[in-house]
Design a protein around this motif. Structure first.
Motif, PDB file in Angstrom:
ATOM      1  N   GLN A  91      21.951   5.955 -39.217  1.00 58.44           N
ATOM      2  CA  GLN A  91      21.835   4.575 -39.687  1.00 58.44           C
ATOM      3  C   GLN A  91      22.104   3.602 -38.538  1.00 58.44           C
ATOM      4  OE1 GLN A  91      20.813   3.619 -42.576  1.00 58.44           O
ATOM      5  NE2 GLN A  91      21.284   5.200 -44.083  1.00 58.44           N
ATOM      6  N   ASN A 148      25.191   8.543 -37.776  1.00 53.98           N
ATOM      7  CA  ASN A 148      24.659   9.466 -38.788  1.00 53.98           C
ATOM      8  C   ASN A 148      23.300   9.013 -39.315  1.00 53.98           C
ATOM      9  OD1 ASN A 148      26.900  11.048 -38.456  1.00 53.98           O
ATOM     10  ND2 ASN A 148      27.891  10.446 -40.364  1.00 53.98           N
ATOM     11  N   ASP A 152      20.515  16.017 -42.785  1.00 48.21           N
ATOM     12  CA  ASP A 152      21.180  15.031 -43.639  1.00 48.21           C
ATOM     13  C   ASP A 152      22.231  15.700 -44.523  1.00 48.21           C
ATOM     14  OD1 ASP A 152      19.750  12.804 -42.700  1.00 48.21           O
ATOM     15  OD2 ASP A 152      18.072  13.251 -44.031  1.00 48.21           O
ATOM     16  N   ASP A 153      21.911  16.876 -45.060  1.00 43.62           N
ATOM     17  CA  ASP A 153      22.891  17.598 -45.876  1.00 43.62           C
ATOM     18  C   ASP A 153      24.131  17.931 -45.052  1.00 43.62           C
ATOM     19  OD1 ASP A 153      21.179  17.512 -48.032  1.00 43.62           O
ATOM     20  OD2 ASP A 153      20.328  19.499 -47.651  1.00 43.62           O
ATOM     21  N   LEU A 207      25.304  16.319 -42.431  1.00 45.00           N
ATOM     22  CA  LEU A 207      26.070  15.110 -42.153  1.00 45.00           C
ATOM     23  C   LEU A 207      26.843  14.629 -43.374  1.00 45.00           C
ATOM     24  CD1 LEU A 207      23.468  13.149 -40.002  1.00 45.00           C
ATOM     25  CD2 LEU A 207      25.539  14.276 -39.191  1.00 45.00           C
ATOM     26  N   GLN A 208      26.299  14.896 -44.572  1.00 39.18           N
ATOM     27  CA  GLN A 208      26.956  14.462 -45.802  1.00 39.18           C
ATOM     28  C   GLN A 208      27.984  15.472 -46.309  1.00 39.18           C
ATOM     29  OE1 GLN A 208      24.046  13.151 -48.778  1.00 39.18           O
ATOM     30  NE2 GLN A 208      22.658  12.598 -47.113  1.00 39.18           N
ATOM     31  N   ASN A 230      30.716  14.513 -38.788  1.00 38.00           N
ATOM     32  CA  ASN A 230      30.932  14.954 -40.171  1.00 38.00           C
ATOM     33  C   ASN A 230      32.414  15.004 -40.503  1.00 38.00           C
ATOM     34  OD1 ASN A 230      31.825  17.169 -38.781  1.00 38.00           O
ATOM     35  ND2 ASN A 230      30.400  18.641 -39.714  1.00 38.00           N
ATOM     36  N   ASN A 269      25.782   7.788 -44.080  1.00 32.42           N
ATOM     37  CA  ASN A 269      24.913   8.935 -44.325  1.00 32.42           C
ATOM     38  C   ASN A 269      23.555   8.402 -44.753  1.00 32.42           C
ATOM     39  OD1 ASN A 269      25.079   8.336 -47.138  1.00 32.42           O
ATOM     40  ND2 ASN A 269      26.938   9.586 -47.310  1.00 32.42           N
ATOM     41  N   SER A 270      22.688   9.273 -45.201  1.00 35.00           N
ATOM     42  CA  SER A 270      21.328   8.845 -45.530  1.00 35.00           C
ATOM     43  C   SER A 270      21.285   7.883 -46.710  1.00 35.00           C
ATOM     44  CB  SER A 270      20.454  10.067 -45.831  1.00 35.00           C
ATOM     45  OG  SER A 270      20.966  10.782 -46.942  1.00 35.00           O
ATOM     46  N   LYS A 271      22.378   7.794 -47.472  1.00 35.55           N
ATOM     47  CA  LYS A 271      22.408   6.903 -48.633  1.00 35.55           C
ATOM     48  C   LYS A 271      22.860   5.488 -48.288  1.00 35.55           C
ATOM     49  CE  LYS A 271      23.300  10.658 -51.918  1.00 35.55           C
ATOM     50  NZ  LYS A 271      24.227  11.190 -52.955  1.00 35.55           N
ATOM     51  N   HIS A 325      31.545   4.741 -42.237  1.00 35.02           N
ATOM     52  CA  HIS A 325      31.192   5.932 -43.008  1.00 35.02           C
ATOM     53  C   HIS A 325      29.715   5.791 -43.355  1.00 35.02           C
ATOM     54  CE1 HIS A 325      35.533   6.629 -43.472  1.00 35.02           C
ATOM     55  NE2 HIS A 325      35.604   5.321 -43.679  1.00 35.02           N
ATOM     56  N   PHE A 341      26.725  11.190 -34.195  1.00 30.94           N
ATOM     57  CA  PHE A 341      26.723  12.051 -35.377  1.00 30.94           C
ATOM     58  C   PHE A 341      28.128  12.607 -35.569  1.00 30.94           C
ATOM     59  CE2 PHE A 341      22.312  12.327 -33.821  1.00 30.94           C
ATOM     60  CZ  PHE A 341      21.659  11.860 -34.952  1.00 30.94           C
TER      61      PHE A 341
END
Length: 577
Positions: free
Chosen positions: A128, A126, A552-553, A555-556, A528, A245-247, A243, A526
């Motif tokens: 990262q 995702n 990104d939205d 994937l999150q 979700n 995501n962009s965060k 797990h 990738f």
């Protein structure tokens, strides 16, 4: 926020010897390295056929003393104090002392490995990139880290060119993989003084599951640091899920450890045979010649009692009548029998990879070196490249060679492996002067090249990229310790169509040094939670370019329009594999 990237500058090492060329003859399928007139005087290397055998066959290739003595033949005997005596083609460029710290002062970092699949491809999840490293708290002295090692992890955004990242590689330290006490549960004797985790490998699956293979270790020492009984290393498995995501990146699971293998005393030396034995560093893969079968290579020692171990004519490997040959009696009396490293092989017995069986070792280094650390396979152009790492200090009496990567080539996972580069095995070494003692990482010799201890624990990545960690840079009167990852370098494999030859690519990065701690993914996963797809690096860039921030939205799990969702899923289906 990204900091300004200072490109690594290459320090030109004086005294680099020109790479010796070798002629290769192929006679009835037998490949033998023929000494070039430019080599120093010494024995001819052993003849190796590269012939493949069945993985279960009772055949073990030998890295012989005749092979290893080619290392001194490659060395320039006139190289002056602090110069490199080894050929430039197999020498890592000198790393500067002003090294950036990838953990920003949090932990010491050394052995490191990426998320991979059964073929050795490296993955982001995702968006990262994720790596696992042995880490220890920086309150410890750097040389005290080994008995306190834990497996930590780092992550960073994928797809960013090295020159656009922060100088330290742009990694974020995510913390430890295991909660305290989890990895100690498999030991029957709970009286250990130290319980630690050593190197391994990580397999990622399309649903985000990760199988983490590692070395689980218990030490039993008194207050003075002496062994009460031999330490207990075991090859182990723990399963978790990523797990991302962009965060950032988090893991679930990794709350149970499965004991897979313990040294058997038949193929692989045990603590009862030698309290200083080696048994560690599992690397798993599928053999292209046996689809669906999973194998593991690992570091071991030949299963002989330490005090009565003997080497044979086959371990020495000299050509008949070679005037430079040693006798078996001379070698066995020299103390060389304390160095009996090997590379082990095991085969998975079930699809969950929770049950394994030992097979005979695929390579022995009896009376050559005591350590064949972090073995791994790279498959290229139909050839099987077996790489391992070794220290200068672990070579047997009468032998010498740089710290670095040693490699062998054959036609299968069990082959009569031929050592690379003039029969020596050296694929990528630190700048080293074999005319002078090396000293120790905490006390390098005054006359030694500043790069002698600069990098270790190398891992060969797709495309011939090689990562390692910084140990010590400098000489007796001016040196710094590392504890962070080194600049990535590139090693060309099969130079000029010759499968026995590798060479450093000095056009890569800046004078051969790429970005610090640069471990790029070449495939991207990738998911979700409902849909999962794996794409190549080029395909991932196209999807992100087309979808923008909406990707990104998606994937999150955030709301996106039906049209955008359809576009993203169409692109993933189009490019996925």
């Amino acid at each position: 926020m990204h900091t300004t990237n200072r490109r690594v500058s290459r320090l030109v090492a004086s005294g680099l010897a020109a790479s010796a060329l070798v002629a290769t003859t192929l006679v009835a399928g037998t490949s033998a390295a023929i000494a070039d007139p430019g080599l120093q005087d010494g024995p001819e290397p052993t003849t190796h056929t590269q012939e493949a055998y069945a993985p279960e066959a009772d055949f073990t290739a030998k890295w012989t003393r005749a092979d290893a003595r080619q290392l001194k033949r490659l060395s320039d005997p006139t190289a002056a104090s602090r110069a490199n005596s080894m050929p430039a083609a197999v020498t890592m460029p000198t790393v500067p002392q002003d090294l950036p710290d990838m953990s920003n002062g949090e932990v010491w970092v050394w052995d490191t490995w990426p998320l991979t699949d059964e073929d050795g491809n490296q993955y982001s999840v995702n968006g990262q990139e994720i790596i696992f490293s042995l880490v220890a708290d920086r309150s410890l002295g750097f040389d005290d880290r080994h008995v306190f090692a834990k497996i930590g992890y780092f992550y960073r955004p994928a797809g960013v060119p090295a020159e656009d990242r922060p100088e330290n590689g742009g990694w974020t330290y995510g913390g430890l993989v295991f909660k305290e006490g989890v990895t100690g549960q498999i030991f029957e004797d709970q009286s250990f003084s130290h319980q630690t985790q050593w190197s391994g490998s990580a397999r990622v699956y399309k649903d985000g599951e990760i199988k983490l293979f590692f070395t689980d270790v218990a030490f039993y020492r008194d207050e003075t640091g002496k062994n009460i009984k031999p330490y207990d290393p075991r090859i182990a498995l723990s399963v978790g899920k990523v797990h991302a995501n962009s965060k950032g990146v988090k893991f679930s699971g990794f709350n149970k450890v499965i004991d897979l293998l313990q040294a058997d005393g038949t193929y692989y030396q045990t603590g009862a045979q030698n309290e200083f034995f080696n048994f560690r560093d599992p690397f798993t893969f599928e053999d292209p010649a046996h689809p669906g079968e999973t194998y593991m290579v690992f570091e071991g020692n030949s299963a002989m009692p330490r005090e009565s171990a003997k080497c044979t004519e086959e371990d020495l490997g000299y050509q008949p009548g070679d005037p430079h040959a040693e006798t078996v009696e001379e070698v066995n009396a020299s103390g060389a029998t304390y160095q009996i490293g090997n590379i082990g092989l095991a085969k998975a017995k079930n699809e969950d990879l929770t049950e394994w069986e030992f097979l005979p070792p695929i390579l022995s280094a009896n009376c050559v070196t005591d350590q064949t650390e972090r073995p791994q396979f790279v498959f290229k152009d139909g050839k099987y490249y077996l790489f391992t790492i070794s220290h200068r200090s672990t070579f047997a009496a009468g032998l010498d060679g740089p710290e670095g990567v040693y490699g062998f080539v054959g036609d299968g996972i069990r082959s009569d492996f031929q050592p690379l580069n003039d029969g020596s095995g050296l694929a990528l070494g630190n700048p080293t002067n074999l005319n002078f003692w090396g000293g120790q990482p905490f006390a390098p010799d005054f006359n030694q090249h500043p790069g002698h201890f600069q990098a270790y624990s190398h891992y060969v990545m797709p495309g011939g990229l090689v990562q390692s960690f910084i140990d010590t840079i400098g000489t007796h009167d001016d040196f710094v310790r590392g504890g962070t990852l080194a600049p990535t370098v590139k090693m060309d494999i099969g130079v000029g169509g010759d499968p026995t030859r590798t060479a450093v690519d000095y056009s890569y990065g800046n004078g051969g040094l790429g970005g610090w701690a640069d471990i790029p993914a070449n495939r991207h996963l990738f998911t979700n939670g409902k849909k999962t797809v794996s794409v190549s690096d080029a395909a991932a860039q196209r999807v992100r370019a087309a979808a923008g921030s909406a990707f990104d939205d998606y994937l999150q799990g955030k709301p996106v329009s039906a049209a955008v969702r359809a576009q993203i899923e169409k692109l993933l289906a189009q490019y996925g594999g």
